[in-house]
Write a protein that holds these residues in place. Sequence first.
Motif, PDB file in Angstrom:
ATOM      1  N   LEU A 264       0.832  -1.206   0.000  1.00 41.99           N
ATOM      2  CA  LEU A 264       0.000   0.000   0.000  1.00 41.99           C
ATOM      3  C   LEU A 264       0.867   1.256   0.000  1.00 41.99           C
ATOM      4  CD1 LEU A 264      -2.914   0.922   0.057  1.00 41.99           C
ATOM      5  CD2 LEU A 264      -2.889   0.707   2.543  1.00 41.99           C
ATOM      6  N   SER A 265       1.894   1.260   0.818  1.00 45.07           N
ATOM      7  CA  SER A 265       2.730   2.461   0.874  1.00 45.07           C
ATOM      8  C   SER A 265       3.485   2.654  -0.439  1.00 45.07           C
ATOM      9  CB  SER A 265       3.664   2.424   2.079  1.00 45.07           C
ATOM     10  OG  SER A 265       4.517   1.331   1.945  1.00 45.07           O
ATOM     11  N   ASP A 267       2.116   2.041  -3.318  1.00 48.11           N
ATOM     12  CA  ASP A 267       1.070   2.183  -4.353  1.00 48.11           C
ATOM     13  C   ASP A 267       1.141   1.061  -5.397  1.00 48.11           C
ATOM     14  OD1 ASP A 267      -0.244   4.540  -3.497  1.00 48.11           O
ATOM     15  OD2 ASP A 267       1.492   5.696  -4.165  1.00 48.11           O
ATOM     16  N   GLU A 269      -0.472  -1.227  -7.143  1.00 43.33           N
ATOM     17  CA  GLU A 269      -1.862  -1.577  -7.456  1.00 43.33           C
ATOM     18  C   GLU A 269      -2.019  -3.036  -7.887  1.00 43.33           C
ATOM     19  OE1 GLU A 269      -3.594   1.192 -10.146  1.00 43.33           O
ATOM     20  OE2 GLU A 269      -5.437   0.018 -10.369  1.00 43.33           O
TER      21      GLU A 269
END
Length: 368
Positions: A264-265, A267, A269
């Motif tokens: 998540l940190s 990004d 996807e």
Amino acid sequence: MGKKVIYIAGLGLIGGSLALGIKRGHPDYTVLGYNRSDKSRIIALERGLVDEATDDFAAFAPLADIIILAVPIKQTIVFLKTLSQLDLKDNVIITDAGSTKLEIVAAAEKYLMDKSVQFVGSHPMAGSHKSGAVAADGHLFENAYYIFTPSKLTKKSTIATLKDLLSGLQARFIEIEAAEHDRVTSQVSHFPHILSASLMEQAGEYAGEHDMTNRFAAGGFRDMTRIAESEPGMWTSILLTNKEAVLERISDFKQRLDRVAQLLSQDDEEAIWNYFAQARQTRKEMEIHKRGGVESFFDIFVDVPDEEDVILEILELLRGTSLVNIHINEENREDISGILQISFKNAKDLDHARKVITDNTDYNVFIE
Ligand code: NAD
């Protein structure tokens, strides 16, 4: 097999339910019970769970052909020690009902090795948040797994005798090594209880600062936290008697959370998508929509409108069937077609249900 005397120590939810199942399968057996509190002892006698009851554990033990300890895990170990000091029938079978098995099997081997007794661990894998003799239910274990964990004191005939004794439960008997039982249950039962309680603790504190938290907590949150309502005493002893396996699952899970946080940190996807896709696929393959992972229930899904009496209309069509569960899926989920989920015990009733609902309504019917 001749008439037997069965002694159940602990006439709570599990002990009382076992007593009812034993009486159903063997109405001619004598079932004796022990309970320390008057309340469950009186209820057990009134409901006919047992023929006689005592508050002195040692009193009935020498009369029994089979002894079932259905008390908390720590007390089960205390009673195994007590039994080692009593004058029991030759070759008596002793078993228990505890939710963890390694410590109980080890205690039986430690205390009973020099006696003429048979011991096998048992874990009837069904339960509820209710307790006491008042909650005893003769159908509690139907189609549930009833696990035997053999010990050095288990003979070939020990488990066969118990399967016959417990035939009235209509459970699914299975044998597994105690250590493996504790490892598997740490993953699918003990650790999820920790997660659920932690989530509840986190959300509770958050609600103190964000007053919409409680209002927005919907179906998904409810599904994840239902088991946080479990009885604290039982879960404390389960964790303390399965420490190693549970700690190992906690440490493994921390790494998984850290990995998601990292994705998540960054990004990432694609990796996050894959993470959810993999979990979704694994869940589908595990077939855990079915009760206890047991493929003994036959589910139908019906897309019903949110209108008054619509469920009553369907139930009326299903009169006389072996309906065992009905569930309203409050959220529209991609992996479930149909709001109303109805479970039957057999394929015949499932076919019948599909036919009568299709013939008499316009609702879409699905079978997974
Ligand atoms: P319960 O509270 O309904 O009954 C517990 C019984 O143990 C009662 O008869 C109580 O009087 C007796 N007891 C408690 N402490 C005692 C003590 N110190 N000395 C003597 N008697 C004592 O609980 P239950 O759900 O029937 O659980 C019994 C056992 O079954 C536990 O070992 C539990 O791990 C196991 N078990 C529970 C479930 C479940 O979901 N409830 C499922 C499977 C196995």
